[in-house]
Write a protein that holds these residues in place. Structure first.
Motif, PDB file in Angstrom:
ATOM      1  N   GLY A  14       0.792  -1.220   0.000  1.00  0.00           N
ATOM      2  CA  GLY A  14       0.000   0.000   0.000  1.00  0.00           C
ATOM      3  C   GLY A  14       0.825   1.271   0.000  1.00  0.00           C
ATOM      4  N   HIS A  15       2.050   1.208   0.475  1.00  0.00           N
ATOM      5  CA  HIS A  15       2.902   2.401   0.406  1.00  0.00           C
ATOM      6  C   HIS A  15       3.399   2.568  -1.024  1.00  0.00           C
ATOM      7  CE1 HIS A  15       3.078   3.767   4.521  1.00  0.00           C
ATOM      8  NE2 HIS A  15       3.340   2.549   4.959  1.00  0.00           N
ATOM      9  N   HIS A  16       3.684   3.822  -1.395  1.00  0.00           N
ATOM     10  CA  HIS A  16       4.107   4.116  -2.759  1.00  0.00           C
ATOM     11  C   HIS A  16       5.529   4.673  -2.825  1.00  0.00           C
ATOM     12  CE1 HIS A  16       0.061   3.263  -3.989  1.00  0.00           C
ATOM     13  NE2 HIS A  16      -0.383   4.095  -3.059  1.00  0.00           N
ATOM     14  N   ASN A  17       6.256   4.518  -1.742  1.00  0.00           N
ATOM     15  CA  ASN A  17       7.654   4.920  -1.693  1.00  0.00           C
ATOM     16  C   ASN A  17       8.306   4.122  -0.571  1.00  0.00           C
ATOM     17  OD1 ASN A  17      10.083   6.361  -2.006  1.00  0.00           O
ATOM     18  ND2 ASN A  17       8.985   8.258  -2.478  1.00  0.00           N
ATOM     19  N   LEU A  18       9.607   4.325  -0.371  1.00  0.00           N
ATOM     20  CA  LEU A  18      10.329   3.562   0.642  1.00  0.00           C
ATOM     21  C   LEU A  18       9.716   3.743   2.025  1.00  0.00           C
ATOM     22  CD1 LEU A  18      14.013   4.244  -0.436  1.00  0.00           C
ATOM     23  CD2 LEU A  18      12.674   2.168  -0.803  1.00  0.00           C
ATOM     24  N   ILE A  19       9.672   2.664   2.778  1.00  0.00           N
ATOM     25  CA  ILE A  19       9.173   2.671   4.154  1.00  0.00           C
ATOM     26  C   ILE A  19      10.367   2.952   5.045  1.00  0.00           C
ATOM     27  CG2 ILE A  19       8.107   1.254   5.955  1.00  0.00           C
ATOM     28  CD1 ILE A  19       6.981  -0.333   3.332  1.00  0.00           C
ATOM     29  N   ASN A  20      10.269   4.007   5.853  1.00  0.00           N
ATOM     30  CA  ASN A  20      11.432   4.375   6.652  1.00  0.00           C
ATOM     31  C   ASN A  20      11.263   4.144   8.149  1.00  0.00           C
ATOM     32  OD1 ASN A  20       9.709   6.460   7.172  1.00  0.00           O
ATOM     33  ND2 ASN A  20      10.942   8.042   6.219  1.00  0.00           N
ATOM     34  N   ASP A  21      10.086   3.644   8.574  1.00  0.00           N
ATOM     35  CA  ASP A  21       9.931   3.352   9.996  1.00  0.00           C
ATOM     36  C   ASP A  21       8.798   2.345  10.200  1.00  0.00           C
ATOM     37  OD1 ASP A  21      10.516   3.464  12.668  1.00  0.00           O
ATOM     38  OD2 ASP A  21       9.685   5.458  13.004  1.00  0.00           O
ATOM     39  N   VAL A  22       9.018   1.398  11.097  1.00  0.00           N
ATOM     40  CA  VAL A  22       8.018   0.398  11.466  1.00  0.00           C
ATOM     41  C   VAL A  22       8.029   0.306  12.982  1.00  0.00           C
ATOM     42  CG1 VAL A  22       7.350  -2.031  11.339  1.00  0.00           C
ATOM     43  CG2 VAL A  22       8.390  -0.930   9.355  1.00  0.00           C
ATOM     44  N   LYS A  23       6.850   0.417  13.590  1.00  0.00           N
ATOM     45  CA  LYS A  23       6.736   0.320  15.050  1.00  0.00           C
ATOM     46  C   LYS A  23       5.585  -0.607  15.413  1.00  0.00           C
ATOM     47  CE  LYS A  23       9.580   3.718  16.326  1.00  0.00           C
ATOM     48  NZ  LYS A  23      10.931   3.450  16.050  1.00  0.00           N
ATOM     49  N   PHE A  24       5.810  -1.453  16.405  1.00  0.00           N
ATOM     50  CA  PHE A  24       4.746  -2.282  16.978  1.00  0.00           C
ATOM     51  C   PHE A  24       4.179  -1.560  18.195  1.00  0.00           C
ATOM     52  CE2 PHE A  24       7.024  -5.535  14.672  1.00  0.00           C
ATOM     53  CZ  PHE A  24       6.041  -6.437  14.298  1.00  0.00           C
ATOM     54  N   SER A  25       2.873  -1.694  18.406  1.00  0.00           N
ATOM     55  CA  SER A  25       2.289  -1.186  19.647  1.00  0.00           C
ATOM     56  C   SER A  25       2.830  -2.047  20.789  1.00  0.00           C
ATOM     57  CB  SER A  25       0.759  -1.240  19.598  1.00  0.00           C
ATOM     58  OG  SER A  25       0.299  -2.568  19.495  1.00  0.00           O
ATOM     59  N   PRO A  26       2.836  -1.531  22.019  1.00  0.00           N
ATOM     60  CA  PRO A  26       3.388  -2.301  23.133  1.00  0.00           C
ATOM     61  C   PRO A  26       2.757  -3.684  23.310  1.00  0.00           C
ATOM     62  CG  PRO A  26       3.047  -0.036  23.802  1.00  0.00           C
ATOM     63  CD  PRO A  26       2.426  -0.189  22.437  1.00  0.00           C
ATOM     64  N   VAL A  85       1.680  14.768  12.903  1.00  0.00           N
ATOM     65  CA  VAL A  85       0.652  13.870  13.416  1.00  0.00           C
ATOM     66  C   VAL A  85       1.117  13.378  14.774  1.00  0.00           C
ATOM     67  CG1 VAL A  85      -0.533  11.678  13.061  1.00  0.00           C
ATOM     68  CG2 VAL A  85      -0.051  13.159  11.111  1.00  0.00           C
ATOM     69  N   ALA A  86       0.193  13.370  15.738  1.00  0.00           N
ATOM     70  CA  ALA A  86       0.507  12.845  17.066  1.00  0.00           C
ATOM     71  C   ALA A  86      -0.259  11.540  17.253  1.00  0.00           C
ATOM     72  CB  ALA A  86       0.109  13.840  18.149  1.00  0.00           C
ATOM     73  N   SER A  87       0.400  10.576  17.891  1.00  0.00           N
ATOM     74  CA  SER A  87      -0.263   9.318  18.216  1.00  0.00           C
ATOM     75  C   SER A  87      -0.003   9.010  19.685  1.00  0.00           C
ATOM     76  CB  SER A  87       0.246   8.181  17.321  1.00  0.00           C
ATOM     77  OG  SER A  87       1.617   7.947  17.548  1.00  0.00           O
ATOM     78  N   GLY A  88      -0.956   8.308  20.295  1.00  0.00           N
ATOM     79  CA  GLY A  88      -0.804   7.960  21.702  1.00  0.00           C
ATOM     80  C   GLY A  88      -1.445   6.618  21.980  1.00  0.00           C
ATOM     81  N   GLY A  89      -1.095   6.037  23.105  1.00  0.00           N
ATOM     82  CA  GLY A  89      -1.632   4.726  23.442  1.00  0.00           C
ATOM     83  C   GLY A  89      -1.780   4.537  24.934  1.00  0.00           C
ATOM     84  N   LYS A  90      -2.089   3.293  25.307  1.00  0.00           N
ATOM     85  CA  LYS A  90      -2.298   2.953  26.714  1.00  0.00           C
ATOM     86  C   LYS A  90      -1.047   3.151  27.557  1.00  0.00           C
ATOM     87  CE  LYS A  90      -5.243  -0.517  27.771  1.00  0.00           C
ATOM     88  NZ  LYS A  90      -5.680  -1.916  27.836  1.00  0.00           N
ATOM     89  N   ASP A  91       0.107   3.206  26.904  1.00  0.00           N
ATOM     90  CA  ASP A  91       1.352   3.370  27.654  1.00  0.00           C
ATOM     91  C   ASP A  91       1.581   4.830  28.074  1.00  0.00           C
ATOM     92  OD1 ASP A  91       3.705   3.348  24.845  1.00  0.00           O
ATOM     93  OD2 ASP A  91       1.813   4.371  25.120  1.00  0.00           O
ATOM     94  N   ASN A  92       0.584   5.694  27.811  1.00  0.00           N
ATOM     95  CA  ASN A  92       0.649   7.107  28.187  1.00  0.00           C
ATOM     96  C   ASN A  92       1.785   7.865  27.512  1.00  0.00           C
ATOM     97  OD1 ASN A  92      -1.573   6.845  29.926  1.00  0.00           O
ATOM     98  ND2 ASN A  92      -0.250   6.123  31.560  1.00  0.00           N
ATOM     99  N   VAL A  93       2.166   7.419  26.322  1.00  0.00           N
ATOM    100  CA  VAL A  93       3.218   8.089  25.564  1.00  0.00           C
ATOM    101  C   VAL A  93       2.592   8.708  24.318  1.00  0.00           C
ATOM    102  CG1 VAL A  93       5.346   7.757  24.245  1.00  0.00           C
ATOM    103  CG2 VAL A  93       5.002   6.514  26.382  1.00  0.00           C
ATOM    104  N   ILE A  94       2.865   9.976  24.098  1.00  0.00           N
ATOM    105  CA  ILE A  94       2.419  10.653  22.875  1.00  0.00           C
ATOM    106  C   ILE A  94       3.638  10.834  21.996  1.00  0.00           C
ATOM    107  CG2 ILE A  94       1.467  12.770  21.899  1.00  0.00           C
ATOM    108  CD1 ILE A  94      -0.155  13.054  24.475  1.00  0.00           C
ATOM    109  N   LYS A  95       3.513  10.426  20.735  1.00  0.00           N
ATOM    110  CA  LYS A  95       4.621  10.543  19.783  1.00  0.00           C
ATOM    111  C   LYS A  95       4.231  11.522  18.686  1.00  0.00           C
ATOM    112  CE  LYS A  95       6.254   5.943  20.678  1.00  0.00           C
ATOM    113  NZ  LYS A  95       6.568   4.642  20.193  1.00  0.00           N
ATOM    114  N   MET A  96       5.166  12.358  18.294  1.00  0.00           N
ATOM    115  CA  MET A  96       4.962  13.293  17.191  1.00  0.00           C
ATOM    116  C   MET A  96       5.623  12.720  15.943  1.00  0.00           C
ATOM    117  SD  MET A  96       3.203  15.889  18.136  1.00  0.00           S
ATOM    118  CE  MET A  96       3.513  17.122  16.906  1.00  0.00           C
TER     119      MET A  96
END
Length: 112
Positions: free
Chosen positions: A50-62, A98-109
């Motif tokens: 689904g991406h149309h260019n190189l993928i530069n980051d992959v993260k799993f949720s905790p 874009v900011a994302s957050g989860g149950k681990d109480n961490v917000i990532k920009m």
């Protein structure tokens, strides 16, 4: 000493995975990814496209339920961590973050 370190490493691994099988993602130069469970099978679980260019980051949720990928195509995609099925697309403008957050109480920009 070496045996003690091996036992300690195994305990840390088991604690981190909480008895769940290890999951990994590999990337390809065709902008796709493969989801694997190497402890269970030598075949991939899913091919994620689904991406149309190189993928530069992959993260799993905790809890390993989700996988977030970020690409030079200026998008963030969310995938099911067990099946590799696509779930959500977030387009990113050059001047936006874009900011994302989860149950681990961490917000990532996320930014360009």
């Amino acid at each position: 000493m070496g045996q003690e370190l091996a036992v300690l490493a195994i305990k840390r691994y088991e604690s981190a995975t909480r008895g769940r099988p290890e999951i990994m993602v590999s990337g390809s130069d065709d902008f796709s990814m493969m989801l694997w469970s190497p402890e269970k099978d030598s075949k991939c679980i899913a091919r994620m496209t689904g991406h149309h260019n190189l993928i530069n980051d992959v993260k799993f949720s905790p809890d390993m339920r989700f996988i977030a990928t970020e690409s030079f195509d200026k998008s963030i995609k969310l995938w099911n961590g067990k099946t590799g099925k696509f779930m959500l697309w977030i387009g990113v403008q050059m001047d936006k973050r874009v900011a994302s957050g989860g149950k681990d109480n961490v917000i990532k920009m996320w930014h360009q």
